[in-house]
Structure formats: structure tokens, C-alpha cells
Scaffold this motif. Structure first.
Motif, short mmCIF file in Angstrom:
data_model
loop_
_atom_site.label_atom_id
_atom_site.label_comp_id
_atom_site.label_asym_id
_atom_site.label_seq_id
_atom_site.Cartn_x
_atom_site.Cartn_y
_atom_site.Cartn_z
N ARG A 44 32.00 48.24 48.36
CA ARG A 44 31.01 47.16 48.35
C ARG A 44 31.35 46.26 47.17
N ALA A 45 31.33 44.97 47.41
CA ALA A 45 31.72 44.01 46.38
C ALA A 45 30.55 43.71 45.45
N ALA A 46 30.86 43.56 44.18
CA ALA A 46 29.88 43.07 43.21
C ALA A 46 29.79 41.56 43.41
N GLN A 47 28.59 41.02 43.46
CA GLN A 47 28.44 39.58 43.65
C GLN A 47 28.80 38.86 42.37
N GLU A 48 29.49 37.74 42.56
CA GLU A 48 30.04 37.01 41.41
C GLU A 48 29.51 35.59 41.36
N GLY A 49 28.20 35.44 41.25
CA GLY A 49 27.61 34.11 41.12
C GLY A 49 27.62 33.32 42.41
N ALA A 50 27.87 32.03 42.31
CA ALA A 50 27.76 31.13 43.45
C ALA A 50 28.88 31.31 44.46
N ASP A 52 30.33 33.63 46.54
CA ASP A 52 30.18 34.93 47.17
C ASP A 52 31.53 35.43 47.69
N VAL A 53 31.82 36.69 47.49
CA VAL A 53 33.10 37.27 47.90
C VAL A 53 32.93 38.31 49.01
N GLY A 54 31.85 38.23 49.77
CA GLY A 54 31.63 39.14 50.89
C GLY A 54 30.91 40.39 50.45
N ASP A 55 30.46 41.14 51.46
CA ASP A 55 29.70 42.36 51.20
C ASP A 55 30.59 43.57 50.96
N ILE A 56 31.67 43.68 51.76
CA ILE A 56 32.54 44.85 51.71
C ILE A 56 33.99 44.39 51.70
N HIS A 57 34.78 45.01 50.84
CA HIS A 57 36.22 44.75 50.79
C HIS A 57 36.94 45.93 51.43
N ALA A 58 37.61 45.65 52.53
CA ALA A 58 38.41 46.65 53.25
C ALA A 58 39.74 45.98 53.55
N ALA A 59 40.60 45.93 52.54
CA ALA A 59 41.85 45.17 52.62
C ALA A 59 42.55 45.43 53.95
N PRO A 60 42.93 44.36 54.64
CA PRO A 60 42.96 42.94 54.28
C PRO A 60 41.71 42.16 54.70
N PHE A 61 40.61 42.85 54.99
CA PHE A 61 39.41 42.20 55.51
C PHE A 61 38.28 42.13 54.49
N ILE A 62 37.57 41.01 54.52
CA ILE A 62 36.27 40.88 53.88
C ILE A 62 35.27 41.06 55.00
N ILE A 63 34.29 41.93 54.78
CA ILE A 63 33.30 42.21 55.82
C ILE A 63 31.94 41.70 55.37
N GLU A 64 31.33 40.90 56.22
CA GLU A 64 29.94 40.50 56.07
C GLU A 64 29.14 41.49 56.92
N ALA A 65 28.26 42.25 56.32
CA ALA A 65 27.45 43.24 57.03
C ALA A 65 26.08 42.64 57.31
N LYS A 66 25.66 42.68 58.57
CA LYS A 66 24.39 42.06 58.97
C LYS A 66 23.50 43.08 59.68
N ASP A 67 22.31 43.26 59.14
CA ASP A 67 21.29 44.12 59.75
C ASP A 67 20.08 43.25 60.05
N VAL A 68 20.19 42.47 61.12
CA VAL A 68 19.12 41.57 61.52
C VAL A 68 18.91 41.69 63.03
N LYS A 69 17.73 41.31 63.46
CA LYS A 69 17.38 41.41 64.88
C LYS A 69 18.08 40.33 65.71
N ARG A 85 38.23 33.66 51.60
CA ARG A 85 39.01 32.75 50.74
C ARG A 85 38.60 32.91 49.27
N HIS A 86 37.30 32.99 49.01
CA HIS A 86 36.82 33.17 47.63
C HIS A 86 37.39 34.45 47.01
N ALA A 87 37.48 35.51 47.82
CA ALA A 87 37.95 36.80 47.31
C ALA A 87 39.48 36.93 47.33
N GLY A 88 40.17 35.98 47.94
CA GLY A 88 41.63 36.05 48.01
C GLY A 88 42.14 36.98 49.10
#
Length: 175
Positions: A44-50, A52-69, A85-88
């Protein structure tokens, strides 16, 4: 944590991270990393201010995790691409929680552009890539920017393992 939605989102991020680490054999039976310094570990990524570098880093993927209806997949995919892109990292994708289902049944969404780039990196024809990892297309109207592919988190685990095994330099770049 005072906000129940934030707590639910954090729990889903942790569940995805833990599932992928177990699936890939990166942790022991207690959940401790075999090699805590490995770039292959899913974190899980630490948030770095404005920026955002995604929720989860699973090289080579950045994962946005969504738990919404109510899903908003095209919007989420644009967000995931920006955060990658922000996370490289080269690729962004989304994992959406399925209600009352095991984490492995989470729905993984990938834009057509990202899907094509991953497929080409693996050197696979589209039909083989789609069949091997259970991808199904969602074609939303005539606006191709809203089109995407979907598979399960279980299928993503296989894709992630195969990508890391067959595309050089993945874990080196993730450290």
C-alpha cells in the motif's frame, strides 16, 4: 478511524495487497515478507500530498482499489493512469470490490490502451491474451475512451506473475 467509508476503502486496499502477496508467494504463512526489501512485494502506498501515487504498488502496476456501490470505471481508469505516471510506473488499473464475494473475485479493470501495452510487452496476440487471463471487453457507446477490459483479481495474479517472469527489469524498477 472516524469515517466509515475511509475504513472500508482501507480494508479493501489491505485485502487486495494481502491477496496478491499470498498469491505470488511473497509472504510466509503469517503474512511476513520472505524478503522485506524486494521490489516485487505488493505494498500500500503512502500518500504524498497533492500528487497521488495510487493505492497499491504491484510493479509494474499502480492499483486504484475501489469499494463503492456504483462503479465509475472510465473515470477511475483515468485516475489510475495519472497516478501511475506520478509514481513512475508504466501501468494503472482499478480493482473494484464485488459485494459478498471473496477478494479473488474483485473486478480488475484496465483501459484498452493499457491492455494493449501489457499484451504487447508480453508478445501475445489479442485473442490469446484475452483467453489466457479471462479478459472481457466493456464497450460503452461510440466513445472509445470509455472502453475497457475486465478480469478477476485471481486472473490479475496470474498476469502479474507471468509479466514479472517474462518481461525483464520489472522488479528492479520497483525498488
Amino acid at each position: 478511524m472516524a469515517n466509515p467509508n475511509k475504513a472500508r476503502g482501507t480494508a479493501w486496499e489491505s485485502a487486495v495487497r494481502d491477496y496478491l502477496n499470498r498469491f505470488l508467494g511473497l509472504v510466509d504463512e503469517t503474512g511476513a515478507f520472505h524478503n522485506a526489501l524486494s521490489g516485487e512485494n505488493v505494498r500500500r502506498a503512502a500518500q504524498e500530498g497533492a500528487r497521488d501515487v495510487g493505492d497499491i504498488h504491484a510493479a509494474p502496476f499502480i492499483i486504484e482499489a475501489k469499494d463503492v456501490k456504483s462503479p465509475a470505471v472510465p473515470t477511475w481508469l483515468r485516475q489510475a493512469d495519472i497516478e501511475a505516471r506520478h509514481a513512475g510506473f508504466p501501468y494503472g488499473l482499478v480493482v473494484h470490490k464485488m459485494r459478498r464475494a471473496h477478494v479473488r473475485h474483485g473486478r480488475v479493470h484496465m483501459s484498452v490502451r493499457t491492455w494493449t501495452r501489457v499484451r504487447l510487452a508480453l508478445g501475445m496476440p489479442a485473442s490469446e491474451f484475452a483467453a489466457l487471463y479471462g479478459w472481457t471487453p466493456s464497450l460503452r457507446g461510440l466513445d472509445t475512451s470509455r472502453w475497457y477490459f475486465t478480469c478477476s483479481l485471481w486472473d490479475l495474479g496470474h498476469l502479474l506473475a507471468d509479466y514479472r517472469r517474462n518481461v525483464p527489469g520489472v522488479s528492479d524498477a520497483a525498488v
